[in-house]
Design a protein around this motif. Structure first.
Motif, mmCIF file in Angstrom:
data_model
loop_
_atom_site.group_PDB
_atom_site.id
_atom_site.type_symbol
_atom_site.label_atom_id
_atom_site.label_comp_id
_atom_site.label_asym_id
_atom_site.label_seq_id
_atom_site.Cartn_x
_atom_site.Cartn_y
_atom_site.Cartn_z
ATOM 1 N N ALA A 91 0.819 -1.208 0.000
ATOM 2 C CA ALA A 91 0.000 0.000 0.000
ATOM 3 C C ALA A 91 0.857 1.263 0.000
ATOM 4 O O ALA A 91 0.469 2.284 -0.578
ATOM 5 C CB ALA A 91 -0.938 -0.004 1.207
ATOM 6 N N GLY A 92 2.027 1.201 0.647
ATOM 7 C CA GLY A 92 2.914 2.365 0.630
ATOM 8 C C GLY A 92 3.358 2.725 -0.772
ATOM 9 O O GLY A 92 3.352 3.912 -1.155
ATOM 10 N N TRP A 93 3.749 1.720 -1.559
ATOM 11 C CA TRP A 93 4.118 1.981 -2.948
ATOM 12 C C TRP A 93 2.915 2.463 -3.754
ATOM 13 O O TRP A 93 3.047 3.341 -4.622
ATOM 14 C CB TRP A 93 4.697 0.722 -3.572
ATOM 15 C CG TRP A 93 6.101 0.447 -3.155
ATOM 16 C CD1 TRP A 93 6.542 -0.460 -2.236
ATOM 17 C CD2 TRP A 93 7.278 1.107 -3.632
ATOM 18 N NE1 TRP A 93 7.903 -0.413 -2.106
ATOM 19 C CE2 TRP A 93 8.388 0.540 -2.956
ATOM 20 C CE3 TRP A 93 7.507 2.114 -4.559
ATOM 21 C CZ2 TRP A 93 9.693 0.962 -3.181
ATOM 22 C CZ3 TRP A 93 8.817 2.532 -4.798
ATOM 23 C CH2 TRP A 93 9.884 1.952 -4.112
ATOM 24 N N CYS A 94 1.739 1.894 -3.491
ATOM 25 C CA CYS A 94 0.533 2.322 -4.213
ATOM 26 C C CYS A 94 0.210 3.777 -3.914
ATOM 27 O O CYS A 94 -0.227 4.527 -4.801
ATOM 28 C CB CYS A 94 -0.646 1.429 -3.835
ATOM 29 S SG CYS A 94 -0.510 -0.268 -4.415
ATOM 30 N N LEU A 95 0.397 4.188 -2.646
ATOM 31 C CA LEU A 95 0.153 5.579 -2.287
ATOM 32 C C LEU A 95 1.041 6.515 -3.106
ATOM 33 O O LEU A 95 0.574 7.529 -3.641
ATOM 34 C CB LEU A 95 0.416 5.774 -0.794
ATOM 35 C CG LEU A 95 0.458 7.231 -0.299
ATOM 36 C CD1 LEU A 95 -0.893 7.903 -0.513
ATOM 37 C CD2 LEU A 95 0.853 7.292 1.163
ATOM 38 N N VAL A 96 2.312 6.172 -3.232
ATOM 39 C CA VAL A 96 3.231 7.001 -4.022
ATOM 40 C C VAL A 96 2.782 7.040 -5.483
ATOM 41 O O VAL A 96 2.754 8.110 -6.112
ATOM 42 C CB VAL A 96 4.668 6.462 -3.900
ATOM 43 C CG1 VAL A 96 5.608 7.233 -4.826
ATOM 44 C CG2 VAL A 96 5.151 6.542 -2.461
ATOM 45 N N ALA A 97 2.416 5.866 -6.029
ATOM 46 C CA ALA A 97 2.004 5.807 -7.430
ATOM 47 C C ALA A 97 0.751 6.642 -7.677
ATOM 48 O O ALA A 97 0.665 7.401 -8.656
ATOM 49 C CB ALA A 97 1.767 4.355 -7.837
ATOM 50 N N VAL A 98 -0.233 6.528 -6.790
ATOM 51 C CA VAL A 98 -1.486 7.270 -6.965
ATOM 52 C C VAL A 98 -1.245 8.769 -6.802
ATOM 53 O O VAL A 98 -1.781 9.583 -7.574
ATOM 54 C CB VAL A 98 -2.539 6.768 -5.953
ATOM 55 C CG1 VAL A 98 -3.774 7.673 -5.961
ATOM 56 C CG2 VAL A 98 -2.945 5.340 -6.285
ATOM 57 N N ALA A 99 -0.432 9.146 -5.818
ATOM 58 C CA ALA A 99 -0.182 10.566 -5.586
ATOM 59 C C ALA A 99 0.562 11.203 -6.764
ATOM 60 O O ALA A 99 0.175 12.273 -7.255
ATOM 61 C CB ALA A 99 0.609 10.747 -4.290
ATOM 62 N N VAL A 100 1.630 10.551 -7.219
ATOM 63 C CA VAL A 100 2.422 11.116 -8.316
ATOM 64 C C VAL A 100 1.608 11.179 -9.607
ATOM 65 O O VAL A 100 1.581 12.208 -10.298
ATOM 66 C CB VAL A 100 3.710 10.291 -8.527
ATOM 67 C CG1 VAL A 100 4.444 10.756 -9.783
ATOM 68 C CG2 VAL A 100 4.622 10.417 -7.310
ATOM 69 N N SER A 101 0.919 10.091 -9.936
ATOM 70 C CA SER A 101 0.119 10.086 -11.171
ATOM 71 C C SER A 101 -1.037 11.070 -11.073
ATOM 72 O O SER A 101 -1.420 11.693 -12.079
ATOM 73 C CB SER A 101 -0.404 8.678 -11.453
ATOM 74 O OG SER A 101 -1.179 8.192 -10.370
ATOM 75 N N GLY A 102 -1.613 11.233 -9.872
ATOM 76 C CA GLY A 102 -2.672 12.222 -9.709
ATOM 77 C C GLY A 102 -2.174 13.640 -9.934
ATOM 78 O O GLY A 102 -2.855 14.461 -10.568
ATOM 79 N N LEU A 103 -0.974 13.950 -9.426
ATOM 80 C CA LEU A 103 -0.386 15.266 -9.666
ATOM 81 C C LEU A 103 -0.139 15.496 -11.152
ATOM 82 O O LEU A 103 -0.401 16.586 -11.679
ATOM 83 C CB LEU A 103 0.922 15.401 -8.883
ATOM 84 C CG LEU A 103 0.806 15.579 -7.370
ATOM 85 C CD1 LEU A 103 2.180 15.538 -6.727
ATOM 86 C CD2 LEU A 103 0.094 16.891 -7.035
ATOM 87 N N VAL A 104 0.368 14.468 -11.829
ATOM 88 C CA VAL A 104 0.628 14.602 -13.267
ATOM 89 C C VAL A 104 -0.680 14.806 -14.033
ATOM 90 O O VAL A 104 -0.769 15.682 -14.911
ATOM 91 C CB VAL A 104 1.379 13.361 -13.783
ATOM 92 C CG1 VAL A 104 1.479 13.395 -15.313
ATOM 93 C CG2 VAL A 104 2.768 13.287 -13.173
ATOM 94 N N ASN A 105 -1.699 14.029 -13.703
ATOM 95 C CA ASN A 105 -2.989 14.191 -14.377
ATOM 96 C C ASN A 105 -3.566 15.587 -14.145
ATOM 97 O O ASN A 105 -4.107 16.215 -15.061
ATOM 98 C CB ASN A 105 -3.979 13.133 -13.868
ATOM 99 C CG ASN A 105 -3.753 11.780 -14.511
ATOM 100 O OD1 ASN A 105 -3.450 11.689 -15.692
ATOM 101 N ND2 ASN A 105 -3.892 10.719 -13.737
ATOM 102 N N GLY A 106 -3.476 16.069 -12.894
ATOM 103 C CA GLY A 106 -3.979 17.411 -12.616
ATOM 104 C C GLY A 106 -3.205 18.480 -13.362
ATOM 105 O O GLY A 106 -3.780 19.449 -13.875
#
Length: 686
Positions: A261-276
């Motif tokens: 889940a820690g790695w997933c959090l990083v992936a979701v946060a970074v990709s969310g910033l890029v999408n935004g």
């Protein structure tokens, strides 16, 4: 030694009504999130042109939410079966026994996880069909009740790209359902999980990612986002559904899930910033309905990160404190976390249904390069542009950064326990991954879609330069020393963690075959011919999946080939040093032949791509291809010569070691004297 670890207090398991209640809360939160978000942004208002009706307008985001939710549960349940849930191995326990103080694996939840995956995949198939039907109805402004709707839907599925993508998602969901019913091993679960991830890749190409100006970056960011969210949310939901079966395996299962889940959090946060960043033109756009919904999603993500931290600091410690699992600790946080996750899922779907502030329309007068590649032409290529022009692929960038972090952590783990790991190997890995990052996201990637010569630079660096640096870093050897063995912490646990999966890949029949020096050499030189003189080359140019295949294939093939020559990582049965040099000289001859063929060739590869680019600068397409042939020859020869020097040095050192061993034996033994004494003993006594 004995089976004392099997004796434990009866485990209090929550009733099925409680599990169903928490699952219902998760789904309800997701539905509330999507309904409120859709209402807030006005995405379900009637269309001014052709309106399919309120059922389609409101039903599409609701069905899309349900599709994402059950798809996440499928992925999560398979992840649990692949690498999280303990599997009981009674044979190993009877053979080795159980050490005092080491708990014994229960393993009851593992087969149930596959059943959860199967039932969830069946629901995924149904919701995917509904998603396909409602998507066409919404695009065409047609009600599903109209008499000609079925014929029109078939044309949509068979001739329109979006329809084919949605139909492929339905087929993949059905295949995942069938496989989940029959697989029983982690390997089978891993292949099934791979198909589910392919379906997520298909869905990543829809929505705003399909129309964004930065299409490649948007697609890769959406894929990272979907996979990260699916594993993070789905594994927790599946774990909650399995609590009645997990029993005393709850503590290790939650600990393993927490690391993922820690790695997933990083992936979701970074990709969310890029999408935004892609869809917001300025900070002022945060004041729009789309921007406000994006802020709500970011706040919910921060809340989830805090809950995950509480999981790691409190829940895991509390679950491990007593032999009997205290499931109330698990449920105390999961109740809130699942509700927030459901709300995030609903808000995400509402965002996908809402027009972003940045328009997604293509240019009014697109250039030939834009029509072919989806991007405008970069500036004329100079030495500086190799390092200043970047076109990001978030999947490959995330892989490179994650590989750096993991390797550094392994080396630090060895240092903490007093084991030495050469700094030169760490430096080699660092340089290798930085070169990989530049090659797949920097100048070679930016110009590789425009110029054949730049593409050949990217290919040769991936196949010849990066593998040498990675092989010198010996990552498999480091992993074997740094990663823990699962059965040590949990007796009789036959599940596969990172170390067990790595050993499985290295020692599998396929792995042994591909790592064999002769096979690796043939694959190294033969796949280049197959790639450039079949449709694979064009596929890699036109498809993001094809480009990813090219990067992974040639990097892996190069690693296997170089590792069979100068590596210390386990796997191949290495040839003698003379044979290794002969193999290298043969590959050098092939590269020379391949390069000369391109230099002297007059037929343009993928002519309707490179020949129609409309470049106002640089050489002609055929002249650039001939330059690419020279690059293939030159870049291919230099690393090969370096490897040949490495083989020669290793050969000399091996001879020196052999001479020193013979010298030591000579000092302690006298072979001639021993032979003379043996001859005397053999003479008949007079």
């Amino acid at each position: 030694m004995g089976d004392a670890g099997d004796v434990a207090a009866p485990v209090r398991r929550p009733g099925p009504w409680r599990v169903a209640r928490f699952a219902a809360l998760f789904v309800a939160a997701a539905l509330v999130g999507v309904v409120v978000g859709t209402w807030f942004t006005g995405a379900a208002l009637p269309s001014l042109v052709r309106d399919a009706g309120a059922v389609v307008r409101w039903g599409l985001p609701v069905v899309e939410t349900l599709t994402e939710v059950v798809g996440a549960v499928v992925v999560g349940a398979l992840v649990l079966a692949v690498c999280v849930l303990p599997r009981r191995d009674d044979e190993a326990v009877s053979r080795r026994g159980v050490r005092a103080g080491v708990p014994r694996a229960d393993g009851s939840a593992y087969p149930v996880s596959l059943r959860v995956a199967a039932w969830s995949a069946a629901a995924w198939t149904v919701t995917s069909v509904l998603h396909l039907v409602l998507s066409y109805a919404n695009v065409a402004g047609r009600s599903p009740a109209e008499p000609t709707f079925g014929d029109e839907l078939w044309l949509y599925v068979s001739q329109i790209e979006q329809g084919r993508t949605l139909a492929s998602a339905v087929v993949l969901a059905a295949v995942v359902t069938a496989l989940s019913l029959v697989v029983r091993t982690p390997t089978g679960a891993a292949w099934t999980l791979a198909l589910a991830v392919v379906s997520l890749w298909q869905l990543a190409q829809l929505g705003h990612a399909a129309g964004a100006a930065s299409h490649d970056l948007a697609t890769s960011a959406m894929f990272v986002h979907l996979v990260g969210a699916a594993v993070w949310i789905g594994a927790l939901v599946a774990l909650a559904l399995l609590v009645r079966s997990v029993g005393r395996d709850l503590a290790p299962a939650v600990a393993r899930y927490s690391a993922i889940a820690g790695w997933c959090l990083v992936a979701v946060a970074v990709s969310g910033l890029v999408n935004g960043w892609i869809r917001l033109g300025s900070w002022a756009d945060l004041g729009t309905r789309y921007g406000q919904l994006l802020v709500v999603k970011a706040v919910l993500l921060v809340v989830l990160a805090g809950l995950g931290l509480a999981h790691r600091r409190r829940t895991i410690v509390g679950l491990s404190a007593t032999p009997e699992p205290r499931t109330w600790l698990f449920w105390r946080l999961v109740l809130v976390e699942l509700v927030v996750m459901g709300a995030v899922s609903g808000v995400a779907v509402a965002l996908g249904s809402t027009a972003p502030p940045v328009p997604e329309d293509p240019p009014a007068a697109p250039t030939p390069a834009y029509q072919i590649t989806g991007h405008e032409l970069p500036p004329e290529l100079t030495w500086a542009q190799w390092f200043t022009q970047w076109r990001w692929d978030l999947v490959l960038a995330f892989v490179a950064v994650a590989a750096l972090v993991v390797y550094w952590r392994w080396a630090r783990r060895l240092a903490r326990r007093g084991d030495a790991w050469p700094w030169a190997r760490t430096a080699s890995w660092t340089v290798g991954m930085l070169v990989f990052l530049w090659t797949t996201n920097g100048g070679p990637s930016t110009y590789g879609h425009i110029l054949f010569s730049a593409h050949m630079v990217q290919h040769m660096v991936l196949a010849m330069v990066v593998p040498v640096l990675l092989v010198l870093a010996a990552p498999v050897t480091l992993a074997m020393r740094a990663l823990p063995v699962r059965s040590v912490a949990l007796a009789g646990d036959a599940s596969r963690g990172p170390r067990e999966w790595l050993l499985t890949l290295v020692h599998s029949r396929v792995g042994q075959l591909l790592a064999h020096p002769v096979v690796a050499a043939v694959n190294f030189v033969g796949s280049m011919l197959v790639f450039y003189y079949t449709g694979l080359f064009e596929w890699s140019l036109r498809s993001s999946v094809g480009h990813l295949f090219m990067v992974v294939h040639f990097t892996a093939v190069g690693y296997l080939f170089v590792n069979s020559l100068i590596g210390i990582d386990p796997g191949p049965r290495r040839l003698g040093y003379p044979q290794r040099l002969l193999t290298l000289f043969a590959t050098m001859a092939f590269h020379a032949f391949f390069g000369v063929t391109l230099v002297s060739g007059e037929s343009l590869l993928v002519a309707d791509w490179f020949g129609l680019m409309g470049r106002p600068w640089g050489a002609s397409a055929i002249a650039d291809q001939q330059t690419g042939g020279a690059i293939a020859w030159g870049i291919g020869e230099l690393p090969t010569l370096a490897v040949a020097v490495g083989v020669a040095i290793a050969w000399a050192r091996d001879d020196e070691r052999g001479a020193r061993q013979r010298d030591r034996r000579t000092r302690t033994e006298d072979p001639e004297l021993d032979a003379y004494n043996a001859m005397l003993k053999s003479l008949p006594k007079s």
